[in-house]
Design an enzyme around this catalytic site. Structure first.
Site, PDB file in Angstrom:
ATOM      1  N   LYS A  17      20.535  -8.564   1.122  1.00  0.00           N
ATOM      2  CA  LYS A  17      19.741  -7.857   2.014  1.00  0.00           C
ATOM      3  C   LYS A  17      20.277  -8.027   3.582  1.00  0.00           C
ATOM      4  O   LYS A  17      21.047  -9.027   3.713  1.00  0.00           O
ATOM      5  CB  LYS A  17      18.340  -8.339   2.052  1.00  0.00           C
ATOM      6  CG  LYS A  17      17.395  -7.583   2.590  1.00  0.00           C
ATOM      7  CD  LYS A  17      16.603  -6.619   1.616  1.00  0.00           C
ATOM      8  CE  LYS A  17      15.738  -5.718   2.289  1.00  0.00           C
ATOM      9  NZ  LYS A  17      15.280  -4.764   1.167  1.00  0.00           N
ATOM     10  N   GLY A  48      -1.828   2.199   2.234  1.00  0.00           N
ATOM     11  CA  GLY A  48      -0.515   2.822   2.865  1.00  0.00           C
ATOM     12  C   GLY A  48      -0.173   3.931   2.293  1.00  0.00           C
ATOM     13  O   GLY A  48       0.335   3.929   1.088  1.00  0.00           O
ATOM     14  N   VAL A  49      -0.244   5.084   2.916  1.00  0.00           N
ATOM     15  CA  VAL A  49      -0.052   6.348   2.009  1.00  0.00           C
ATOM     16  C   VAL A  49       1.229   6.906   2.813  1.00  0.00           C
ATOM     17  O   VAL A  49       1.225   8.069   3.488  1.00  0.00           O
ATOM     18  CB  VAL A  49      -0.949   7.428   2.087  1.00  0.00           C
ATOM     19  CG1 VAL A  49      -1.950   6.940   0.700  1.00  0.00           C
ATOM     20  CG2 VAL A  49      -1.953   7.439   3.211  1.00  0.00           C
ATOM     21  N   GLY A  50       2.547   6.341   2.949  1.00  0.00           N
ATOM     22  CA  GLY A  50       3.641   6.662   3.690  1.00  0.00           C
ATOM     23  C   GLY A  50       4.350   7.282   2.467  1.00  0.00           C
ATOM     24  O   GLY A  50       3.967   8.042   1.743  1.00  0.00           O
ATOM     25  N   VAL A  93       6.064   6.121  -0.285  1.00  0.00           N
ATOM     26  CA  VAL A  93       5.850   5.803  -1.356  1.00  0.00           C
ATOM     27  C   VAL A  93       4.412   6.041  -1.808  1.00  0.00           C
ATOM     28  O   VAL A  93       4.110   6.728  -2.871  1.00  0.00           O
ATOM     29  CB  VAL A  93       6.111   4.483  -1.820  1.00  0.00           C
ATOM     30  CG1 VAL A  93       5.760   4.012  -3.191  1.00  0.00           C
ATOM     31  CG2 VAL A  93       7.744   4.047  -1.589  1.00  0.00           C
TER      32      VAL A  93
HETATM   33  P1  NAD Z   1       6.304   3.961   4.741  1.00  0.00           P
HETATM   34  O1  NAD Z   1       6.531   3.212   6.348  1.00  0.00           O
HETATM   35  O2  NAD Z   1       6.762   5.197   4.654  1.00  0.00           O
HETATM   36  O3  NAD Z   1       4.923   3.703   4.564  1.00  0.00           O
HETATM   37  C1  NAD Z   1       3.886   2.605   5.122  1.00  0.00           C
HETATM   38  C2  NAD Z   1       2.563   3.247   5.273  1.00  0.00           C
HETATM   39  O4  NAD Z   1       1.719   2.164   5.339  1.00  0.00           O
HETATM   40  C3  NAD Z   1       2.552   4.100   6.452  1.00  0.00           C
HETATM   41  O5  NAD Z   1       1.857   5.152   6.434  1.00  0.00           O
HETATM   42  C4  NAD Z   1       1.851   2.945   7.413  1.00  0.00           C
HETATM   43  O6  NAD Z   1       1.139   3.632   8.510  1.00  0.00           O
HETATM   44  C5  NAD Z   1       0.747   2.483   6.569  1.00  0.00           C
HETATM   45  N1  NAD Z   1       0.460   0.975   7.067  1.00  0.00           N
HETATM   46  C6  NAD Z   1       0.981  -0.032   7.707  1.00  0.00           C
HETATM   47  N2  NAD Z   1       0.287  -0.966   7.738  1.00  0.00           N
HETATM   48  C7  NAD Z   1      -1.005  -0.719   7.057  1.00  0.00           C
HETATM   49  C8  NAD Z   1      -2.178  -1.334   7.154  1.00  0.00           C
HETATM   50  N3  NAD Z   1      -2.238  -2.574   7.579  1.00  0.00           N
HETATM   51  N4  NAD Z   1      -3.121  -0.636   6.480  1.00  0.00           N
HETATM   52  C9  NAD Z   1      -2.986   0.602   5.844  1.00  0.00           C
HETATM   53  N5  NAD Z   1      -1.824   1.088   5.766  1.00  0.00           N
HETATM   54  C10 NAD Z   1      -0.769   0.613   6.686  1.00  0.00           C
HETATM   55  O7  NAD Z   1       7.096   2.952   4.040  1.00  0.00           O
HETATM   56  P2  NAD Z   1       7.401   3.195   2.310  1.00  0.00           P
HETATM   57  O8  NAD Z   1       8.666   3.490   2.210  1.00  0.00           O
HETATM   58  O9  NAD Z   1       6.349   4.052   1.878  1.00  0.00           O
HETATM   59  O10 NAD Z   1       7.249   1.668   1.533  1.00  0.00           O
HETATM   60  C11 NAD Z   1       6.146   0.931   1.443  1.00  0.00           C
HETATM   61  C12 NAD Z   1       6.097  -0.202   0.832  1.00  0.00           C
HETATM   62  O11 NAD Z   1       6.910  -0.201  -0.221  1.00  0.00           O
HETATM   63  C13 NAD Z   1       6.777  -1.271   1.951  1.00  0.00           C
HETATM   64  O12 NAD Z   1       6.408  -2.338   1.652  1.00  0.00           O
HETATM   65  C14 NAD Z   1       8.409  -1.231   1.318  1.00  0.00           C
HETATM   66  O13 NAD Z   1       9.230  -2.495   1.464  1.00  0.00           O
HETATM   67  C15 NAD Z   1       8.127  -0.992  -0.272  1.00  0.00           C
HETATM   68  N6  NAD Z   1       8.866  -0.346  -1.053  1.00  0.00           N
HETATM   69  C16 NAD Z   1       9.677   0.852  -0.640  1.00  0.00           C
HETATM   70  C17 NAD Z   1      10.634   1.439  -1.450  1.00  0.00           C
HETATM   71  C18 NAD Z   1      11.175   2.888  -1.128  1.00  0.00           C
HETATM   72  O14 NAD Z   1      11.629   3.531  -2.047  1.00  0.00           O
HETATM   73  N7  NAD Z   1      10.534   3.466  -0.032  1.00  0.00           N
HETATM   74  C19 NAD Z   1      11.194   0.655  -2.346  1.00  0.00           C
HETATM   75  C20 NAD Z   1      10.647  -0.530  -2.766  1.00  0.00           C
HETATM   76  C21 NAD Z   1       9.807  -1.039  -1.951  1.00  0.00           C
END
Ligand code: NAD
Length: 366
Positions: free
Chosen positions: A99, A196-198, A200
């Protein structure tokens, strides 16, 4: 086995390595190599950690974050890179764990020069470390990195956004936990909270809603909550009612550390299974507490492996269908881990780590 190459300019000459808790942690986690990168011209300060390369080159994303200091960044990269070793091994990928972190504000400090300099540092590792996107990094940043090194995946036009694959694998893992807890993996009517509805989280909500689950969502961005709720027929809830919600399944998909001393006593769910990395605040204490409370926990690094599976498909030139098929296997991986945890009364993250270590040891014997 440990190679330590330090060039952090702010470190004092009399720095007591052996007395420093983070350095002690580094040797206790048994990392292969740590590269401290510093460049005054571009303002780059980064750390690349290669935890283990027994099964193949170390693959793991680069995170850009405003760490308070270098030791905090080092602590993060050590933990994240070890997590990648476990994630890659448990998913049977011919990859080790690594990483990188870039110390700085991703909104104000980005430049082509900075990422190209970082790319040259990645290149100096001669393929022992392959990088990708992580928090704070966009595909266009990786395009700059790729001007200096071939050891980068997740570029536009290649394997693409890993989030749909991560969400699909997470969905499979949730179903496996449901099978163990309820005797059926049908999620219709189950109350599931996605925090967290980003990238993923939204895809995950799509799968769950399609299956007829009663989906609750929370996010710090109200507009995102409204849009996702409307698109998928989910119910938005206030941030402060997340942990006390009466639900069957809690899916953390925002930041890490949400299972901690404050939240644990409030949790009313039967299953914790989501995509966020480092969900357990203090691994051993909170993993044990979940088991004692009778809450099934799908270890984060095993359930969220879809993203790295997608990256691996790019390294090996495999199709997106292969990546989806491989991510479907997360169902069986989580089923095995969680059912062993229940039977042996050992926290599931420890079972998962042991399984990953067995795979690494088997790889060593080959
Ligand atoms: P992202 O930044 O697109 O989405 C995260 C969402 O969480 C955002 O909408 C943000 O506004 C929201 N958020 C932040 N703090 C919050 C809180 N306190 N309460 C509620 N919502 C909150 O990130 P992502 O790519 O969707 O990843 C989400 C998680 O999954 C992360 O922990 C990431 O490390 C993990 N992850 C992602 C992937 C991937 O393929 N993107 C792969 C493995 C792990």
């Amino acid at each position: 086995r440990t190679t330590l190459f330090m060039s952090v300019k702010s470190m004092k000459p009399d720095f007591e390595l052996s007395n420093n808790p983070v350095i002690a942690q580094m040797s206790s986690m048994d990392h292969d190599q740590i590269l401290f990168c510093s460049d005054n011209q571009t303002g780059l300060k980064a750390i690349i950690a290669i935890h283990d390369t027994t099964l193949g080159p170390a693959l793991g994303g680069t995170r850009m974050w405003s760490y308070d200091n270098e030791l905090e960044a080092l602590n993060d990269v050590l933990r994240l890179s070890r997590g990648m070793t476990y994630k890659n091994a448990i998913s049977d990928l011919a990859l080790g764990g690594g990483k990188a972190v870039i110390i700085g504000d991703s909104k104000t400090m980005k430049s082509e020069a900075l990422f190209r300099r970082f790319g040259r540092f990645v290149n100096s590792l001669a393929g022992n470390y392959i990088t990708a996107e992580d928090v704070g990094i966009s595909p266009s940043d990786m395009v700059w990195v790729s001007k200096e090194t071939d050891h980068v995946v997740g570029l536009p036009g290649k394997s693409g956004d890993p989030s749909p694959v991560t969400a699909f694998g997470t969905y499979m893992g949730i179903k496996a936990c449901a099978k163990i807890r309820y005797g059926t993996d049908d999620l219709a009517g189950r109350k599931i909270l996605v925090q967290g509805v980003g990238h993923v989280g939204e895809y995950l909500v799509g799968h769950l809603s399609k299956e007829g689950a009663e989906v609750f969502i929370a996010d710090i961005h109200d507009d995102t909550v409204s849009r996702v709720a409307q698109t998928y027929g989910a119910k938005g809830i206030e941030l402060d009612s997340v942990y006390g919600l009466d639900m069957d399944i809690y899916a953390p998909c925002a930041l890490g550390g949400t299972i901690n001393d404050t939240t644990l006593p409030k949790l009313k769910c039967a299953i914790v299974a989501g995509a966020a990395n480092n969900q357990l605040g203090v691994e051993d204490r909170h993993g044990k507490a979940l088991l004692e409370r009778g809450i099934l926990y799908a270890p984060d690094f095993a359930i969220n492996a879809g993203g790295v599976i997608n990256c691996f498909s790019e390294v090996e030139g495999l199709s997106s269908e292969w990546a989806m098929g491989k991510s479907e296997e997360i169902y069986h991986t989580i089923y095995n881990i969680v059912s062993r945890s229940e039977k042996e009364r050992v926290p599931s993250h420890i079972i998962a780590m042991k399984m990953a270590e067995e795979k690494i040891n088997n790889g060593l014997k080959k």
